[in-house]
Design a protein around this motif. Sequence first.
Motif, short mmCIF file in Angstrom:
data_model
loop_
_atom_site.label_atom_id
_atom_site.label_comp_id
_atom_site.label_asym_id
_atom_site.label_seq_id
_atom_site.Cartn_x
_atom_site.Cartn_y
_atom_site.Cartn_z
N LEU A 228 0.85 -1.19 0.00
CA LEU A 228 0.00 0.00 0.00
C LEU A 228 0.88 1.24 0.00
O LEU A 228 2.01 1.22 0.48
CB LEU A 228 -0.90 0.04 1.24
N TYR A 229 0.32 2.32 -0.54
CA TYR A 229 1.01 3.61 -0.46
C TYR A 229 -0.01 4.68 -0.09
O TYR A 229 -1.05 4.82 -0.73
CB TYR A 229 1.67 3.98 -1.78
N LEU A 230 0.27 5.43 0.98
CA LEU A 230 -0.57 6.53 1.42
C LEU A 230 0.10 7.84 1.04
O LEU A 230 1.19 8.16 1.54
CB LEU A 230 -0.79 6.46 2.93
N ASP A 231 -0.53 8.59 0.15
CA ASP A 231 0.09 9.81 -0.36
C ASP A 231 -0.07 10.95 0.64
O ASP A 231 -0.88 10.89 1.57
CB ASP A 231 -0.55 10.18 -1.71
N ASP B 268 -6.17 15.04 -0.16
CA ASP B 268 -7.23 14.03 -0.06
C ASP B 268 -6.78 12.77 0.66
O ASP B 268 -7.58 11.85 0.84
CB ASP B 268 -7.74 13.67 -1.46
N GLN B 269 -5.50 12.69 1.05
CA GLN B 269 -4.96 11.48 1.67
C GLN B 269 -5.26 10.26 0.81
O GLN B 269 -5.76 9.21 1.26
CB GLN B 269 -5.56 11.28 3.07
N SER B 270 -4.96 10.38 -0.48
CA SER B 270 -5.21 9.30 -1.43
C SER B 270 -4.33 8.09 -1.09
O SER B 270 -3.17 8.23 -0.71
CB SER B 270 -4.90 9.76 -2.86
N ALA B 271 -4.91 6.90 -1.26
CA ALA B 271 -4.18 5.67 -0.98
C ALA B 271 -4.25 4.75 -2.20
O ALA B 271 -5.22 4.80 -2.97
CB ALA B 271 -4.76 4.97 0.24
N TYR B 272 -3.23 3.91 -2.35
CA TYR B 272 -3.11 3.07 -3.54
C TYR B 272 -2.70 1.65 -3.17
O TYR B 272 -1.94 1.44 -2.21
CB TYR B 272 -2.07 3.67 -4.49
N LEU B 273 -3.21 0.70 -3.96
CA LEU B 273 -2.76 -0.68 -3.89
C LEU B 273 -1.83 -0.93 -5.07
O LEU B 273 -2.18 -0.65 -6.22
CB LEU B 273 -3.95 -1.64 -3.97
N ILE B 274 -0.66 -1.46 -4.79
CA ILE B 274 0.31 -1.82 -5.83
C ILE B 274 0.54 -3.32 -5.69
O ILE B 274 0.89 -3.80 -4.61
CB ILE B 274 1.65 -1.06 -5.65
#
Length: 389
Positions: free
Chosen positions: A216-219, A223-229
């Motif tokens: 996971l990556y929390l930017d 917006d505190q966008s988060a991503y699944l890689i």
Amino acid sequence: MCLLLFPFSFHLILILILVITWCSCWWKIYGGCQILATESEFSFFFCPMTRKMVVRNICIFLYLTQVICSALTTDEIVNSVAWYDDKGDRIEAHGGGFMSVGEKTYWYGETKKTDSLQSHGVNCYSSSDMLNWHFEGQVLFQANISVSSFPGPFIIERPKVIYNQKTKKYVMWIHLDDSSYSLQFVGVAVSSSPSSGFKFIEGFKPDGKGSLDMTLYLDDDADQSAYLIRSVENQVMGISKLTEDYMNTTGIISTIPEPREAPALFKWNGFYYLFTSHLTGWEANPMEMFGGGESIEGAVWQSLGNPTNSSSTYGAQTTNVIIYKYAQEKQMPIYQADNWNYYGPGSLLNASYVWLPIIFENTNECKIPWQDSWSLPTSSSSSSSSVIS
């Protein structure tokens, strides 16, 4: 200080040496003054030999204590050896992810890699300095997991946790699989605490596609966008933005169109980077770094080579990159990896860890030189909670 380098049995041996030495010195005092002690109840304590030996014994005790404390503690990160927590137990937190809450950093990782999946789960450790780790407990068990039509037990790998400011929940994602790696699910669990009470919510294929190694990556955007890689069916590396509650994905927005695994995404000086490895099972291979520019969404990832210049990545495989903050806003990216074959091929039970500083030469070039051991900057230090990969 954390007992990073020595097991509990070693501590007991040193303590025993201290006790024997201490008792031996006092026996000499007693032997020299016992005649006087028979003459008077208080003569022993005022014997000249006693006074001299008391001073000497205190000096010996303080010296031995200092030597033993130095032997049992470390201010360094020592790579590719077993690490131990503050109670002398071996740290089992493989495929780990890191998250900071206030002054404390939490390390989530896979439990000991035993042959029986029944014991597999997620451990949690905490530290205030990234050197000395306290075992908070196992926070996810096989018994917590329920997936329709799949009875388990399950493979549980690469746990990552991020905090959702809107829902006030800690959200854990894991690679969830069967023993043949044919299930290819992610699992999601939530808790109100970073160190306990994680409730398993569901297991599924994100965006309807098989998922293996993941992170996971929390930017740090507004917006505190988060991503699944994750490795999509071991065919491509796919990146998906998470829903606002961090419980699901919203579709793949960027890919590396090659088979890759062991991802770790991070941001440095406004640019996004992704560390990956090739697919060779538990055997080490050369890592590959990709640069994605100044945006994750729609990024076109360009290969930037192998920053370790090692054909085996020092025998390790990437799990995470953390941005370490210290001394009035200074920062340092740290490469974090697992050495799966610490004792040779097939030695997962003895998997160890590799942490190394990442040194950027420019936007498109960095290096990760090998160091047997190295020291973290410690002045007013803490780790960044905005980078959890």
